[in-house]
Design a protein around this motif. Structure first.
Motif, PDB file in Angstrom:
ATOM      1  N   ALA A 163     -63.490 -51.695 -80.789  1.00  0.00           N
ATOM      2  CA  ALA A 163     -63.874 -52.909 -80.061  1.00  0.00           C
ATOM      3  C   ALA A 163     -63.750 -52.713 -78.563  1.00  0.00           C
ATOM      4  O   ALA A 163     -64.629 -53.066 -77.789  1.00  0.00           O
ATOM      5  N   THR A 174     -69.692 -54.703 -82.660  1.00  0.00           N
ATOM      6  CA  THR A 174     -68.605 -54.382 -83.580  1.00  0.00           C
ATOM      7  C   THR A 174     -68.227 -55.602 -84.408  1.00  0.00           C
ATOM      8  O   THR A 174     -68.172 -56.725 -83.896  1.00  0.00           O
ATOM      9  N   SER A 190     -63.502 -57.830 -80.817  1.00  0.00           N
ATOM     10  CA  SER A 190     -64.758 -57.290 -81.338  1.00  0.00           C
ATOM     11  C   SER A 190     -65.875 -58.279 -81.040  1.00  0.00           C
ATOM     12  O   SER A 190     -65.638 -59.422 -80.633  1.00  0.00           O
ATOM     13  N   ASP A 193     -64.660 -60.939 -84.889  1.00  0.00           N
ATOM     14  CA  ASP A 193     -63.430 -60.642 -85.622  1.00  0.00           C
ATOM     15  C   ASP A 193     -63.209 -61.699 -86.692  1.00  0.00           C
ATOM     16  O   ASP A 193     -63.364 -62.898 -86.431  1.00  0.00           O
TER      17      ASP A 193
END
Length: 302
Positions: A163, A174, A190, A193
């Motif tokens: 990330a 990501t 990220s 997430d």
């Protein structure tokens, strides 16, 4: 046949004082060899130094390649970076990059190592030396092989290094679904997430994965998926905090493979985490590779 990337340098003896239990990569190789002609083997070139330096700090790259990593950084990594470990560190990102190039032609390819998602710009961490996912993703976009790469990380630990290293880079995104209370204590950000509470099992995990990953996939529209296929969400994993069964892991990986196939996206996987009895963990990694291949249609589902 399942395209599988392996380099002899992946299998190295444990450095002195290592907290990490080595031998998993050799067992994964051996279990795949037992499948005979079902596996199409590929040996990658080590990653060129300049491509590693495009993601990691030059000084840190030199420390690793010359096997002179300072003790403080070795403590963060969890083992000493000996000359064999330095060779391995350079070979692994070459394998993830090679798997991606093969996947562009074949639909899917697996690296028998990698998924080193904790490595940061100037240091390794959490048993990770160089971040093969970030290095490969960055190179693929930089050289024009792919317009956009999405790293999908299903390891039980957040992909903090990936990330941080890919944040703000054009054409790279990501995704991390992980146990929120697990390592690392300080999470990175990220693109997306998904932190899960302890003890989440198959049904909730798979439903959450589908509900969060599909919208990101559709909005980002990648041209390649790099899949960090950690098997440590398994209920009995030594370092996990989730409660997936083997059937749940298999369904996760088949679903990811099918998602890639139905959108016409190549997918390359890296091994990721898995901790406990080495042979049992190796079997789970092999099952993961096979399940993704089933989802992509490269092999028939049993």
């Amino acid at each position: 046949m399942i395209p599988v990337v392996h380099h002899p340098h992946y299998v190295a003896e444990s450095p002195p004082g290592s907290r990490y239990r080595w031998g998993k990569n050799g067992l994964v190789r051996d279990l795949l060899r037992d499948r005979g002609s079902a596996i199409d083997w590929h040996e990658p070139e080590p990653m060129p130094r300049r491509w590693i330096e495009a993601v990691h700090d030059d000084d840190y790259v030199a420390e690793v390649i010359e096997a002179r990593v300072p003790p403080a950084k070795e403590r963060r990594i969890g083992f000493a970076v000996t000359p064999p470990m330095a060779l391995r560190a350079v070979a692994v990102p070459g394998g993830t990059y090679h798997a991606a190039r093969v996947a562009m032609e074949r639909g899917y390819a697996a690296n028998t190592a990698g998924g080193s998602h904790h490595a940061l710009a100037d240091t390794g961490a959490g048993y990770c030396v160089f971040n093969d996912l970030a290095i490969a993703a960055n190179r693929l976009v930089d050289e024009g092989t792919c317009a956009k790469v999405l790293v999908i990380d299903v390891d039980v630990h957040q992909g903090d290094g990936t990330a941080s290293l890919l944040a703000g880079r054009t054409g790279l995104a990501t995704y991390s679904i992980h146990a929120e209370k697990n390592f690392p204590a300080r999470k990175a950000r990220s693109t997306l997430d998904v932190g899960l509470p302890d003890g989440v099992g198959d049904d909730e995990y798979l439903a959450t994965l589908a509900a969060t990953l599909v919208p990101l996939l559709d909005s980002f529209a990648p041209s390649l998926l790099l899949y960090q296929a950690g098997v440590d969400p398994f209920a009995d994993d030594r370092l996990g905090r989730l409660s997936l069964t083997q059937a749940g892991l298999n369904e996760r990986d088949r679903w990811i493979g099918h998602l890639a196939r139905e959108r016409g996206l190549p997918i390359a996987s890296a091994l990721g985490g898995g901790y406990g009895d080495l042979l049992e963990v190796a079997h789970r990694h092999v099952a993961s590779i096979v399940a993704v291949a089933q989802g992509t249609g490269i092999v028939a589902q049993a």
